[in-house]
Design a protein around this motif. Structure first.
Motif, PDB file in Angstrom:
ATOM      1  N   PHE A 180       0.835  -1.204   0.000  1.00 59.02           N
ATOM      2  CA  PHE A 180       0.000   0.000   0.000  1.00 59.02           C
ATOM      3  C   PHE A 180       0.872   1.258   0.000  1.00 59.02           C
ATOM      4  CE2 PHE A 180      -1.982   3.444   2.418  1.00 59.02           C
ATOM      5  CZ  PHE A 180      -3.087   3.703   1.616  1.00 59.02           C
ATOM      6  N   LYS A 181       1.895   1.247   0.857  1.00 59.81           N
ATOM      7  CA  LYS A 181       2.789   2.406   0.934  1.00 59.81           C
ATOM      8  C   LYS A 181       3.503   2.633  -0.399  1.00 59.81           C
ATOM      9  CE  LYS A 181       6.642   4.224   3.676  1.00 59.81           C
ATOM     10  NZ  LYS A 181       7.571   3.941   4.820  1.00 59.81           N
ATOM     11  N   LYS A 182       3.955   1.555  -1.016  1.00 64.45           N
ATOM     12  CA  LYS A 182       4.675   1.643  -2.290  1.00 64.45           C
ATOM     13  C   LYS A 182       3.795   2.215  -3.400  1.00 64.45           C
ATOM     14  CE  LYS A 182       6.669  -1.390  -5.835  1.00 64.45           C
ATOM     15  NZ  LYS A 182       7.007  -2.803  -6.188  1.00 64.45           N
ATOM     16  N   SER A 200      -3.803   9.037   3.635  1.00 64.65           N
ATOM     17  CA  SER A 200      -3.480   9.175   5.062  1.00 64.65           C
ATOM     18  C   SER A 200      -4.549   8.521   5.933  1.00 64.65           C
ATOM     19  CB  SER A 200      -3.312  10.647   5.441  1.00 64.65           C
ATOM     20  OG  SER A 200      -4.550  11.341   5.391  1.00 64.65           O
ATOM     21  N   GLN A 201      -5.808   8.655   5.534  1.00 66.84           N
ATOM     22  CA  GLN A 201      -6.890   8.033   6.304  1.00 66.84           C
ATOM     23  C   GLN A 201      -6.864   6.500   6.175  1.00 66.84           C
ATOM     24  OE1 GLN A 201      -8.838   9.841   8.415  1.00 66.84           O
ATOM     25  NE2 GLN A 201      -7.445  11.467   7.780  1.00 66.84           N
ATOM     26  N   LEU A 202      -6.554   6.025   4.970  1.00 72.93           N
ATOM     27  CA  LEU A 202      -6.414   4.577   4.785  1.00 72.93           C
ATOM     28  C   LEU A 202      -5.244   4.040   5.614  1.00 72.93           C
ATOM     29  CD1 LEU A 202      -6.940   4.259   0.923  1.00 72.93           C
ATOM     30  CD2 LEU A 202      -8.515   3.458   2.690  1.00 72.93           C
ATOM     31  N   ASP A 203      -4.149   4.791   5.606  1.00 73.06           N
ATOM     32  CA  ASP A 203      -2.965   4.372   6.355  1.00 73.06           C
ATOM     33  C   ASP A 203      -3.268   4.270   7.853  1.00 73.06           C
ATOM     34  OD1 ASP A 203      -0.116   3.731   6.245  1.00 73.06           O
ATOM     35  OD2 ASP A 203       0.147   5.575   7.405  1.00 73.06           O
ATOM     36  N   ASN A 249      -5.804  -1.100  12.536  1.00 71.53           N
ATOM     37  CA  ASN A 249      -6.591  -2.306  12.248  1.00 71.53           C
ATOM     38  C   ASN A 249      -8.088  -2.066  12.461  1.00 71.53           C
ATOM     39  OD1 ASN A 249      -6.784  -4.957  11.355  1.00 71.53           O
ATOM     40  ND2 ASN A 249      -6.764  -5.797  13.447  1.00 71.53           N
ATOM     41  N   THR A 250      -8.546  -0.888  11.988  1.00 70.75           N
ATOM     42  CA  THR A 250      -9.970  -0.536  12.075  1.00 70.75           C
ATOM     43  C   THR A 250     -10.508  -0.284  10.679  1.00 70.75           C
ATOM     44  OG1 THR A 250      -9.406   1.799  12.373  1.00 70.75           O
ATOM     45  CG2 THR A 250      -9.746   0.481  14.370  1.00 70.75           C
ATOM     46  N   PRO A 251     -11.825  -0.441  10.485  1.00 72.01           N
ATOM     47  CA  PRO A 251     -12.401  -0.189   9.161  1.00 72.01           C
ATOM     48  C   PRO A 251     -12.264   1.287   8.760  1.00 72.01           C
ATOM     49  CG  PRO A 251     -13.920  -1.417  10.552  1.00 72.01           C
ATOM     50  CD  PRO A 251     -12.820  -0.939  11.451  1.00 72.01           C
ATOM     51  N   PHE A 252     -12.074   1.493   7.482  1.00 72.48           N
ATOM     52  CA  PHE A 252     -12.034   2.857   6.954  1.00 72.48           C
ATOM     53  C   PHE A 252     -13.436   3.445   7.031  1.00 72.48           C
ATOM     54  CE2 PHE A 252     -12.482   5.737   3.259  1.00 72.48           C
ATOM     55  CZ  PHE A 252     -11.509   6.669   3.576  1.00 72.48           C
TER      56      PHE A 252
END
Length: 732
Positions: A579-581, A668-671, A677-680
């Motif tokens: 994801f970061k990449k 940033s919110q997804l990260d 470890n919570t739902p977006f």
């Protein structure tokens, strides 16, 4: 006796006695187009061919003779000469005017005539998606371009709001009431068409005064060429306070279904409809004159209250009567868009009722979308009405390589000779946005002076030679691919967009941002490669620089979708490193596209904003126009707008300053969601991004330059070196 006098006049004075060619105006035009060379041309007049415009080319005494049946035909003769003898090209996005010191001689006289009485140009929407902030200098260039390309029937609706101001004030409406009626300048098209009130306003008086003066200059110049501009007429749109001021009037609410408040339409059955229509045309004629052509689209993207044929027949007669009571010679020019847009309502019975109420010689129908969704061939050619075949092509001014070149090259001539086309009287361009896809528009306009299909394969080779200033086999290979990929578009409403311009999402496509390609994107990469290899030879061509940037932009814009989908897959599988990449690569791609587009004025947000601000004379006016400029190309309304991204643009400044921050907020919110470890939380993000968008639309921070940065060729080469191999390996 009369025939003898006619023979005497022709023998003594020649046909110049009848042709309308302004010698000084034509020489001034030539000097504007090719400065310093007008003395090399002789301008003469000839008669029309069977009532249709004609031109001739010849040589005499070391000069080039341009003959035409009017100023426009003389201009077309010049364009033909520049293209076919000097291999030059004049366009929106790059011009090649490298003339030889000694102009090529015309060895034998060339004579051309058009099969089309009307060569129409513009769509209501063009006046906002592209022309909203134009000054006289820019308009003068466009009118010259129209003349070069044989356009003789342009829509001309600049300054219309000033006339409406006079009409409604004469009826007793106050400045306060009208301030709640007129929209801001970026939204006039939809205000004029009766879709919205007030949004983007209140409209300053200075705008009305300055644009009334601008319209007078536009019309004077268009008419000096022999053009017959199409002006506006009354279609029933009235101020909100109309129902209070005239409580007995038959006023009905209607809504465009795009998230804006109701507007009010005066029923044609009401006796005041004719009165207001007459007032408007009289006031307009007093200010702007008239060529008796009037645009009216009573139900633009709105459905009539009933499909009863008697009602539609009566309504049509009353709208027409509101024109003819002021101008008995009025010709109603109607866009046929609604017959496509609301085709479930507009069945043969309803269309017949609307059209047959008007005499055939006083109505012209614009088949607005002939290149993809013609209506003429399912309406018995509009039941005998004169009609015009149009290429629409662009929606919202979006930036996308797209078009249906082979259809544009062949279909107008095929329709012209089809017995079923009946009273086809012209061809035209009706785009929502211009200043993009220049090859497609130029190809369409090649039809003006011919009645046979164009060989698109040969035409693109000739186009590349003219545009780039020399023959180049690599450029020819690139254009062969472009013709068979991006310019073999499907039946979508405009070209595919990039996921970059979408409000952030995991999906590969969302409403208003359609990313599906009708071609193999890897074929487009081959065209990119050919242009890159030709760059050192062709880099001096302004048109080549634009084309190389535009093709590079399209390749990178296409690549954004597989990259975004890799990011989405990594997030869904819990792959934090992936994801970061991929999110970082996506952000970098946006930066790279922005840097690429910064090399061309054609793609600068700052140019759009600064041209908007230049129309104001106070800080308040400048800020209002900047809001209009920012809002139109992003939200198209308030923070809850259902038209968000309709007019999206791949522009430098907009990508790095608007689209990228939205995506980075999303990342940033997804990260955070992955880390905890919570739902977006979609609802929280939705509120955050809407608040951020609205803040951006309302800024006046002078953040976006209107000057280019960097070298177009070098930046495109850099992108090729960085991305070519990795994009070749993608799955689409």
């Amino acid at each position: 006796m009369r025939n003898c006098l006619l023979i005497f006049i022709i023998s003594v004075f020649g046909l110049n006695a009848y042709a309308q060619v302004d010698q000084k105006g034509s020489h001034d035009f030539i000097e504007r187009v090719i400065p310093g060379r007008s003395a090399s041309f002789i301008v003469e007049a000839i008669s029309q061919d069977n009532g249709k415009d004609a031109f001739e080319l010849d040589s005499r005494d070391g000069k080039i003779v341009l003959r035409g049946s009017n100023g426009l035909s003389v201009a077309a003769a010049l364009n033909y000469y520049l293209k076919n003898y000097c291999f030059c090209d004049i366009g929106w996005n790059g011009t090649n005017l490298k003339l030889p010191a000694s102009l090529p001689v015309v060895l034998s006289k060339v004579h051309k005539s058009t099969p089309y009485q009307y060569r129409y140009y513009l769509n209501y929407c063009t006046f906002n998606y592209s022309m909203a902030w134009w000054n006289w200098e820019r308009w003068q260039k466009e009118i010259d371009w129209m003349a070069l390309n044989g356009i003789n029937t342009p829509l001309a609706i600049t300054g219309e709001e000033a006339v409406w101001q006079d009409v409604y004030k004469s009826m007793g409406f106050t400045d306060k009431e009208l301030a709640a009626f007129f929209s801001g300048p970026a939204y006039f098209s939809w205000f004029w068409m009766g879709n919205i009130d007030a949004w983007g306003g209140p409209l300053p008086l200075h705008w009305m005064d300055s644009h009334k003066a601008l319209q007078k200059k536009i019309l004077e110049r268009e008419r000096s060429f022999g053009m017959k501009p199409v002006l506006s007429s009354f279609t029933g749109h009235v101020p909100l306070s109309f129902k209070d001021r005239f409580p007995k009037a038959k006023v009905k609410k209607t809504n465009w279904d795009a998230g804006f408040p109701d507007v009010y339409i005066l029923d044609p059955d009401d006796e005041m409809f004719e009165t207001i229509g007459k007032k408007y045309i009289e006031a307009q004629t007093k200010e702007f004159g008239s060529d008796h052509l009037y645009s009216a689209d009573t139900f633009n993207e709105n459905v009539p209250p009933t499909n009863d044929s008697t009602y539609l027949d009566g309504m049509s007669k009353k709208v027409f009567r509101s024109m003819t009571v002021a101008d008995p010679k009025a010709v109603w020019v109607m866009q046929g868009w609604m017959f496509h847009y609301n085709n479930k309502f507009w069945q043969p019975q309803q269309i017949k009722a609307l059209l047959n109420a008007i005499p055939n010689d006083q109505m012209i129908i614009l088949d607005l979308y002939s290149d993809a969704h013609p209506v003429w061939n399912r309406t018995d050619a509009y039941y005998g009405k004169p009609w015009i075949w149009n290429m629409l092509q662009n929606f919202g001014g979006n930036i996308s390589l797209f078009g249906r070149m082979r259809h544009v090259a062949a279909d107008p001539a095929i329709a012209l000779h089809d017995p079923e086309s009946k009273n086809m009287m012209g061809i035209g361009l009706a785009p929502e946005g211009i200043e993009q896809n220049p090859a497609l528009f130029e190809l369409m306009l090649e039809n003006v002076w011919r009645n046979t299909p164009i060989d698109a394969d040969e035409w693109v080779k000739d186009y590349a030679r003219r545009r780039y200033g020399q023959k180049d086999s690599r450029a020819n290979e690139a254009w062969h691919i472009l013709l068979n990929t991006v310019y073999s578009g499907g039946l979508t409403e405009g070209g595919p967009e990039s996921i970059i311009v979408a409000r952030p999402t995991m999906l590969p496509t969302i409403d208003r941002v359609l990313t599906k390609l009708n071609y193999d994107p890897k074929e487009l990469i081959k065209a990119w490669g050919f242009l890159i290899t030709a760059a050192d030879s062709l880099k001096q061509s302004d048109g080549f620089q634009y084309d190389l940037v535009d093709v590079t932009r399209q390749v990178l814009a296409n690549y954004a979708t597989p990259l975004q989908q890799k990011m989405a897959a990594a997030y869904k599988s819990g792959d934090k490193e992936g994801f970061k990449k991929y999110s970082a690569a996506f952000s970098q791609l946006m930066d790279d596209i922005d840097d690429l587009l910064s090399t061309r004025k054609d793609f600068l947000l700052g140019k759009w904003i600064n041209e908007a601000r230049a129309n104001g004379i106070t800080d308040a006016e400048k800020n209002l126009y900047e809001f209009n400029a920012r809002d139109l190309v992003t939200l198209w309304g308030d923070k809850e707008s259902g038209l968000r991204e309709y007019s999206n643009r791949q522009w430098a400044g907009l990508i790095k300053g608007y689209y990228k921050p939205r995506w980075e907020l999303y990342f940033s919110q997804l990260d955070k969601a992955m880390a905890s470890n919570t739902p977006f939380d979609d609802k929280v993000f939705d509120k955050q991004v809407k608040d951020w968008e609205w803040q951006w639309v309302n800024k006046h921070d002078n953040a976006y330059p209107d000057v280019i940065r960097g070298n177009a060729i070098e930046q495109a080469k850099l992108m090729f070196a960085k991305y070519n191999t990795v994009i070749q390996q993608q799955s689409y």
